[in-house]
Enzyme design. Structure first.
Site, mmCIF file in Angstrom:
data_model
loop_
_atom_site.group_PDB
_atom_site.id
_atom_site.type_symbol
_atom_site.label_atom_id
_atom_site.label_comp_id
_atom_site.label_asym_id
_atom_site.label_seq_id
_atom_site.Cartn_x
_atom_site.Cartn_y
_atom_site.Cartn_z
ATOM 1 N N GLU A 135 0.794 -1.247 0.000
ATOM 2 C CA GLU A 135 0.000 0.000 0.000
ATOM 3 C C GLU A 135 0.817 1.284 0.000
ATOM 4 O OE1 GLU A 135 -2.706 -0.481 3.326
ATOM 5 O OE2 GLU A 135 -3.756 -2.135 2.365
ATOM 6 N N GLU A 242 -5.972 -10.869 -1.141
ATOM 7 C CA GLU A 242 -6.825 -10.623 0.043
ATOM 8 C C GLU A 242 -8.283 -10.543 -0.393
ATOM 9 O OE1 GLU A 242 -5.489 -7.274 2.424
ATOM 10 O OE2 GLU A 242 -3.394 -7.643 1.920
HETATM 11 C C1 HXH Z 1 -5.624 -4.647 4.031
HETATM 12 N N1 HXH Z 1 -5.746 -3.238 3.889
HETATM 13 C C2 HXH Z 1 -4.267 -5.051 4.621
HETATM 14 O O1 HXH Z 1 -3.339 -5.332 3.591
HETATM 15 C C3 HXH Z 1 -4.371 -6.271 5.519
HETATM 16 O O2 HXH Z 1 -3.117 -6.481 6.108
HETATM 17 C C4 HXH Z 1 -5.401 -6.074 6.588
HETATM 18 O O3 HXH Z 1 -5.472 -7.207 7.449
HETATM 19 C C5 HXH Z 1 -6.701 -5.788 5.972
HETATM 20 C C6 HXH Z 1 -6.765 -5.139 4.802
HETATM 21 C C7 HXH Z 1 -6.944 -2.754 3.244
HETATM 22 C C8 HXH Z 1 -7.218 -1.351 3.636
HETATM 23 C C9 HXH Z 1 -6.596 -0.326 3.023
HETATM 24 C C10 HXH Z 1 -6.812 0.991 3.398
HETATM 25 C C11 HXH Z 1 -7.693 1.258 4.413
HETATM 26 C C12 HXH Z 1 -8.327 0.235 5.046
HETATM 27 C C13 HXH Z 1 -8.100 -1.065 4.653
HETATM 28 O O4 HXH Z 1 -7.909 2.546 4.802
HETATM 29 C C14 HXH Z 1 -8.886 3.271 4.271
HETATM 30 C C15 HXH Z 1 -9.395 4.225 5.063
HETATM 31 C C16 HXH Z 1 -10.401 5.019 4.585
HETATM 32 C C17 HXH Z 1 -10.872 4.850 3.298
HETATM 33 C C18 HXH Z 1 -10.342 3.881 2.499
HETATM 34 C C19 HXH Z 1 -9.353 3.090 2.984
#
Ligand code: HXH
Length: 333
Positions: A135, A242
């Site tokens: 990310e 994922e």
């Molecule tokens: C994943 N991120 C991770 O890779 C994994 O390690 C984890 O267990 C779960 C999901 C996904 C993710 C990315 C960004 C995020 C939230 C989840 O943050 C955001 C916040 C606001 C709006 C959009 C995304």
């Protein structure tokens, strides 16, 4: 129909790609039967993340990850390493000196190298691929990079350095850049550029992980195919790392459903059927599909993006029974 529901997911896909699930030590016990029957690879949902495995400078807590790795080895499953360098779930000490001031580039690079090297050498024999950087792309606007501590302190080459350290630590490991919202056109171009740089500078990357946190409305099948085409044009492999299929649009904060409606169930089945058809069509490029969970009784989506709201994003229901969507994924010719 009974015969179809009795099939094994990973055996059905044996000629296509391995099928994985994210697990934690509790889940390898509570979901053991499903894991042994349907999955031939696992990822640690949380226990290889920096904050859990390396919470203090001289303190490592390998035992939950070891337990998962031992389970996988005992059952002849592969292991994906998730994840080495990420802006989230990383402890503050990494970026601070003993006076509480921010460290400089050289110190942070040393810490990065040490973390990557110790992780990859410890699991060399068991972990066949790694999400080296997770990310790093910015979602909105023209900026390519997320303004993370890694980026701000080291600079834009932090990604390249991480992949160099990873190559050196385990030359046999397959190295991935992993991200979400990969199918959004602006973001897919940024991810393409990040990967292209890594490819052009010393062939440091082997694949791109598309997280696949999708829902029953989007992204479209066309966007998924276009993104796979774009990424694979670099000569890279793709893994869906994922996968889950939320019953809610991302923007929808409703809490009104105690169970999924018939329409949700139907849409989810149709979407799972469609994406697995795409994955099969791209079998030469896709080298793995991992779900971010096993069954609907335990999923991170129960707390994201809305805390305490039930979701049903996987192929097995809360009682661990295969759902209609499962049938449409294993029933093809
Ligand atoms: C994943 N991120 C991770 O890779 C994994 O390690 C984890 O267990 C779960 C999901 C996904 C993710 C990315 C960004 C995020 C939230 C989840 O943050 C955001 C916040 C606001 C709006 C959009 C995304």
């Amino acid at each position: 129909m009974n015969e179809i529901l009795n099939r094994s997911l990973c055996k059905t896909y044996a000629n296509f790609f391995p099928i994985g699930a994210a697990v934690c030590p509790k889940v390898i016990k509570s979901h053991r039967e499903l894991l042994l029957k349907h999955f031939n690879t696992v990822s640690c949902e949380n226990h290889m993340k920096f904050i859990n495995i390396h919470p203090e400078e001289k303190k490592w807590d390998f035992s939950p990850a070891d337990e998962i790795v031992d389970f996988a080895v005992a059952n002849r499953m592969k292991v994906r390493g998730h994840t080495l360098i990420w802006h989230n779930q990383v402890p503050n000490w990494v970026f601070l000196d003993n006076k509480g001031n921010e460290v400089n580039r050289d110190v942070l690079l040393d810490r990065m190298e040490e973390h990557i090297t110790i992780m990859m050498q410890r699991y060399k024999k068991q972990v066949y691929c790694w999400d080296v950087v997770n990310e790093a792309a910015e979602d909105k606007g023209a900026d390519i990079f997320r303004q993370s501590k890694w980026y701000k302190i080291i600079g834009p080459d932090f990604i390249e350095r991480a992949f160099e350290f990873a190559r050196k630590a385990d030359p046999d490991a397959i190295l991935f850049y992993n991200d979400y919202n990969c199918t959004a056109p602006e973001k897919s171009k940024k991810i393409y550029n990040i990967a292209k740089r890594l490819k052009d500078h010393g062939n440091l990357i082997d694949g791109i992980g598309m997280q696949g946190h999708w829902n029953i409305y989007n992204p479209s099948f066309d966007r998924i195919m276009d993104t796979i085409d774009l990424f694979s044009s670099l000569g890279l492999k793709i893994q869906i790392t994922e996968l889950d299929m939320s019953m809610y649009l991302f923007e929808d904060a409703t809490k009104e459903f105690k169970q999924p409606t018939d329409e949700m169930i139907w849409l989810q089945q149709e979407r799972f059927e469609g994406i697995f058809k795409i994955f099969r069509d791209y079998r030469d490029i896709i080298t793995g599909v991992t779900f971010w969970g096993v069954a609907d009784d335990y999923t991170w989506l129960d707390n994201f993006p809305v805390k305490g709201r039930k979701d049903w994003p996987l192929l097995f229901d809360i009682q661990h029974k295969p759902k209609k969507a499962f049938a449409s994924v294993v029933n093809f010719d």
